[in-house]
Design a protein around this motif. Sequence first.
Motif, PDB file in Angstrom:
ATOM      1  N   VAL A 213      41.637  35.984  57.062  1.00 17.14           N
ATOM      2  CA  VAL A 213      42.632  35.495  56.094  1.00 17.14           C
ATOM      3  C   VAL A 213      42.122  34.198  55.491  1.00 17.14           C
ATOM      4  CG1 VAL A 213      45.014  34.753  55.748  1.00 17.14           C
ATOM      5  CG2 VAL A 213      44.494  36.562  57.405  1.00 17.14           C
ATOM      6  N   GLY A 214      42.233  34.075  54.170  1.00 17.94           N
ATOM      7  CA  GLY A 214      41.846  32.844  53.473  1.00 17.94           C
ATOM      8  C   GLY A 214      43.013  32.260  52.697  1.00 17.94           C
ATOM      9  N   LEU A 215      43.171  30.925  52.775  1.00 23.45           N
ATOM     10  CA  LEU A 215      44.165  30.196  51.975  1.00 23.45           C
ATOM     11  C   LEU A 215      43.390  29.276  51.037  1.00 23.45           C
ATOM     12  CD1 LEU A 215      46.769  29.204  54.747  1.00 23.45           C
ATOM     13  CD2 LEU A 215      46.742  31.245  53.287  1.00 23.45           C
ATOM     14  N   VAL A 216      43.426  29.589  49.751  1.00 19.83           N
ATOM     15  CA  VAL A 216      42.679  28.822  48.744  1.00 19.83           C
ATOM     16  C   VAL A 216      43.675  27.954  47.973  1.00 19.83           C
ATOM     17  CG1 VAL A 216      41.004  28.945  46.879  1.00 19.83           C
ATOM     18  CG2 VAL A 216      41.151  30.821  48.547  1.00 19.83           C
ATOM     19  N   PHE A 217      43.621  26.640  48.186  1.00 19.83           N
ATOM     20  CA  PHE A 217      44.539  25.706  47.528  1.00 19.83           C
ATOM     21  C   PHE A 217      43.929  25.241  46.210  1.00 19.83           C
ATOM     22  CE2 PHE A 217      45.878  25.702  51.875  1.00 19.83           C
ATOM     23  CZ  PHE A 217      47.250  25.486  51.826  1.00 19.83           C
ATOM     24  N   THR A 218      44.783  25.206  45.165  1.00 19.77           N
ATOM     25  CA  THR A 218      44.317  24.818  43.828  1.00 19.77           C
ATOM     26  C   THR A 218      45.166  23.676  43.283  1.00 19.77           C
ATOM     27  OG1 THR A 218      45.751  26.234  42.482  1.00 19.77           O
ATOM     28  CG2 THR A 218      43.795  27.259  43.461  1.00 19.77           C
ATOM     29  N   ARG A 219      44.725  23.147  42.171  1.00 25.68           N
ATOM     30  CA  ARG A 219      45.479  22.128  41.431  1.00 25.68           C
ATOM     31  C   ARG A 219      46.091  22.700  40.158  1.00 25.68           C
ATOM     32  NH1 ARG A 219      47.196  17.929  44.344  1.00 25.68           N
ATOM     33  NH2 ARG A 219      45.655  17.527  45.981  1.00 25.68           N
ATOM     34  N   ALA A 220      46.237  23.990  40.106  1.00 24.22           N
ATOM     35  CA  ALA A 220      46.801  24.641  38.917  1.00 24.22           C
ATOM     36  C   ALA A 220      48.261  24.256  38.725  1.00 24.22           C
ATOM     37  CB  ALA A 220      46.677  26.157  39.059  1.00 24.22           C
ATOM     38  N   GLN A 225      49.430  29.024  37.312  1.00 27.93           N
ATOM     39  CA  GLN A 225      49.555  29.815  38.535  1.00 27.93           C
ATOM     40  C   GLN A 225      50.277  31.133  38.261  1.00 27.93           C
ATOM     41  OE1 GLN A 225      48.213  29.161  41.440  1.00 27.93           O
ATOM     42  NE2 GLN A 225      49.120  30.856  42.589  1.00 27.93           N
ATOM     43  N   ARG A 226      51.306  31.065  37.412  1.00 30.66           N
ATOM     44  CA  ARG A 226      52.026  32.299  37.097  1.00 30.66           C
ATOM     45  C   ARG A 226      51.134  33.271  36.335  1.00 30.66           C
ATOM     46  NH1 ARG A 226      58.079  32.144  34.863  1.00 30.66           N
ATOM     47  NH2 ARG A 226      58.266  31.428  37.010  1.00 30.66           N
ATOM     48  N   SER A 266      46.218  37.839  46.674  1.00 33.28           N
ATOM     49  CA  SER A 266      47.591  37.589  46.228  1.00 33.28           C
ATOM     50  C   SER A 266      47.692  36.164  45.682  1.00 33.28           C
ATOM     51  CB  SER A 266      48.581  37.767  47.381  1.00 33.28           C
ATOM     52  OG  SER A 266      49.889  37.429  46.986  1.00 33.28           O
ATOM     53  N   ALA A 267      48.302  36.031  44.493  1.00 35.32           N
ATOM     54  CA  ALA A 267      48.522  34.716  43.872  1.00 35.32           C
ATOM     55  C   ALA A 267      50.013  34.561  43.613  1.00 35.32           C
ATOM     56  CB  ALA A 267      47.733  34.597  42.574  1.00 35.32           C
ATOM     57  N   PRO A 268      50.780  34.033  44.578  1.00 36.60           N
ATOM     58  CA  PRO A 268      52.229  33.868  44.379  1.00 36.60           C
ATOM     59  C   PRO A 268      52.514  32.887  43.248  1.00 36.60           C
ATOM     60  CG  PRO A 268      51.487  32.742  46.375  1.00 36.60           C
ATOM     61  CD  PRO A 268      50.330  33.536  45.894  1.00 36.60           C
ATOM     62  N   ALA A 269      53.530  33.198  42.454  1.00 39.33           N
ATOM     63  CA  ALA A 269      53.846  32.368  41.290  1.00 39.33           C
ATOM     64  C   ALA A 269      54.443  31.027  41.665  1.00 39.33           C
ATOM     65  CB  ALA A 269      54.807  33.129  40.369  1.00 39.33           C
ATOM     66  N   ASP A 270      55.045  30.911  42.869  1.00 37.88           N
ATOM     67  CA  ASP A 270      55.738  29.683  43.245  1.00 37.88           C
ATOM     68  C   ASP A 270      54.930  28.780  44.165  1.00 37.88           C
ATOM     69  OD1 ASP A 270      55.829  31.590  45.235  1.00 37.88           O
ATOM     70  OD2 ASP A 270      57.804  31.001  45.977  1.00 37.88           O
ATOM     71  N   LEU A 271      53.652  29.114  44.392  1.00 38.11           N
ATOM     72  CA  LEU A 271      52.798  28.314  45.283  1.00 38.11           C
ATOM     73  C   LEU A 271      51.418  28.153  44.656  1.00 38.11           C
ATOM     74  CD1 LEU A 271      53.609  30.053  48.710  1.00 38.11           C
ATOM     75  CD2 LEU A 271      54.425  27.801  47.969  1.00 38.11           C
ATOM     76  N   PRO A 272      50.839  26.964  44.684  1.00 37.74           N
ATOM     77  CA  PRO A 272      49.493  26.761  44.135  1.00 37.74           C
ATOM     78  C   PRO A 272      48.418  27.212  45.122  1.00 37.74           C
ATOM     79  CG  PRO A 272      50.321  24.682  44.955  1.00 37.74           C
ATOM     80  CD  PRO A 272      51.434  25.686  45.161  1.00 37.74           C
ATOM     81  N   VAL A 273      48.517  28.452  45.544  1.00 34.12           N
ATOM     82  CA  VAL A 273      47.650  29.001  46.586  1.00 34.12           C
ATOM     83  C   VAL A 273      47.279  30.434  46.224  1.00 34.12           C
ATOM     84  CG1 VAL A 273      47.440  29.546  49.045  1.00 34.12           C
ATOM     85  CG2 VAL A 273      48.789  27.564  48.334  1.00 34.12           C
ATOM     86  N   VAL A 274      46.064  30.827  46.593  1.00 39.21           N
ATOM     87  CA  VAL A 274      45.669  32.234  46.552  1.00 39.21           C
ATOM     88  C   VAL A 274      45.414  32.668  47.990  1.00 39.21           C
ATOM     89  CG1 VAL A 274      43.924  33.892  45.812  1.00 39.21           C
ATOM     90  CG2 VAL A 274      44.697  32.100  44.240  1.00 39.21           C
ATOM     91  N   VAL A 275      46.076  33.748  48.400  1.00 34.24           N
ATOM     92  CA  VAL A 275      45.907  34.277  49.759  1.00 34.24           C
ATOM     93  C   VAL A 275      44.955  35.469  49.680  1.00 34.24           C
ATOM     94  CG1 VAL A 275      47.060  35.182  51.801  1.00 34.24           C
ATOM     95  CG2 VAL A 275      48.255  33.540  50.320  1.00 34.24           C
ATOM     96  N   ARG A 320      52.766  38.330  54.749  1.00 32.21           N
ATOM     97  CA  ARG A 320      53.283  37.499  55.837  1.00 32.21           C
ATOM     98  C   ARG A 320      52.895  36.041  55.642  1.00 32.21           C
ATOM     99  NH1 ARG A 320      57.422  38.844  57.420  1.00 32.21           N
ATOM    100  NH2 ARG A 320      57.180  37.414  59.179  1.00 32.21           N
ATOM    101  N   PHE A 321      51.699  35.780  55.152  1.00 33.20           N
ATOM    102  CA  PHE A 321      51.267  34.394  54.936  1.00 33.20           C
ATOM    103  C   PHE A 321      51.963  33.753  53.745  1.00 33.20           C
ATOM    104  CE2 PHE A 321      47.993  35.045  58.068  1.00 33.20           C
ATOM    105  CZ  PHE A 321      47.790  33.764  58.583  1.00 33.20           C
ATOM    106  N   GLU A 322      52.299  34.529  52.743  1.00 31.54           N
ATOM    107  CA  GLU A 322      53.090  33.986  51.638  1.00 31.54           C
ATOM    108  C   GLU A 322      54.446  33.487  52.151  1.00 31.54           C
ATOM    109  OE1 GLU A 322      53.622  36.326  48.165  1.00 31.54           O
ATOM    110  OE2 GLU A 322      51.514  36.949  48.060  1.00 31.54           O
TER     111      GLU A 322
END
Length: 340
Positions: A213-220, A225-226, A266-275, A320-322
Motif C-alpha cells: 500500500v502506498g500513500l502519496v501526499f501532494t500539495r494539490a 485534486q478533484r 485511487s485519488a479521493p476528491a476530499d483528500l490531497p492523497v493518492v492511495v 479501507r485506507f481512504e
Amino acid sequence: MSAAPRGVAGSASAPLSSRQAPAPARAWASPHGAGDLPEVETTTRLRPIRDTAGTTHPTRPAYGYGAPGALPPEAPVETTTQLRPVRERRTGRVLAVTACVVLGVGLIGGALAGIWLAAADPARPAEPAGYTEAKDLWHNAPVDTLFPRTLAGPGAGPGSADRTWTRIVVAPDAGCSPAVLAKGLLATLTPLGCERVLRATYTDATASSVITVGLVFTRADAGAQRTLGQGGLTTRLGEDVPPALSGASTVAAGFGARQRASWWLSAPADLPVVVTAVAGFADGRAVDRPQPADRAMARGRTDATAQSGLGHEAKGITGRFESLLRKTVAATVKEKENAR
C-alpha cells in the motif's frame, strides 16, 4: 401790349425776388399728408423730465456726471462676486492621489468580485473540511495510525467475503521518485506538487497473498485534486503498475516486479492523497501480465489472479485506507478546535 399776368409760365424767365422765393422745406411733414414722410428720423422722449420747481417741460439730456439734470451713472448689467479664492493647482499631487484611489478601489473590487464569483459558481469546488490538515499527516500522524498493524476489510473479498490484513513491512518516508512511484503517476503528480510517499506491505489472514500500500501526499489544491480523480486514475494511466515493497524474513521476501499480479489507484476528491495498492502471491510465483483490479474482478474470469481474489484485495484495501485517512483528519481537526 399789356403785361403778362403773375403765375403764368411765360414769366419763368424773370428772376424772382427775395420775397417771391419759395419757403424752405420743413424738417417734418404734416401728419395729414400721407405722402409727406420726414426726411430725418427723430426720437421723441416719452417721459418728460421734471425740474426742481415741479414744472414739466422737455429738456435735452445732459451727459456730464454731476451736471444739472444728468442721469445717474450706468451700472453694469452683470456683476460677478468671487466667492472663494482659487488655490494654485498641484497637478502631480492630484494625479498621485487619483492613481492611489483608483488602484485601491480596483484591488478591493477585484477581491470582492473573486469572493462573489466563487460563491456564485457552483462548479468551483470549495476546499473540504480538513483538507489543509491532511497535507501534513505524513509527518504529523504516528505510523500505527497511518498504517495500522491490523486492518479489517468487511466484504472486501470475492463474494463480499470479509478480509483481514496484517502489516509485515514498513518503509521510511521517501521523496517522489521512480523507485517508489510508477512512471506515469510520477509524471502526473509532479506538476501538482508531489510531497512524500509512505509505503507498507500487508498479508492476508491465510498468508497466501501480499499487498503493498502506498500513500502519496501532494500539495494539490481542491480543484486539481478533484480533476485528478475524475474518470478513474487507474484507467487514465493505463498499464502503470506501482512498485512492490518486499521484506526480508517475511512472506513478502520474494515480492518484486515479476510477482505483481493486480493493482489499483485511487485519488479521493476530499483528500490531497493518492492511495496505491499492488497485490501478488505470497509464494513468489511470477505473473506474465498484471491486471487492473476492475478487470481481475470481472465476472467469468478463470485465470489464477481472478480466482485468488487479488483484484478484490487491491481495490478493497485502497477503500479501507481512504476511510482510515478521513477518520484521522477528522480527529486532527477536532483536536485543533478543542485546543483553541
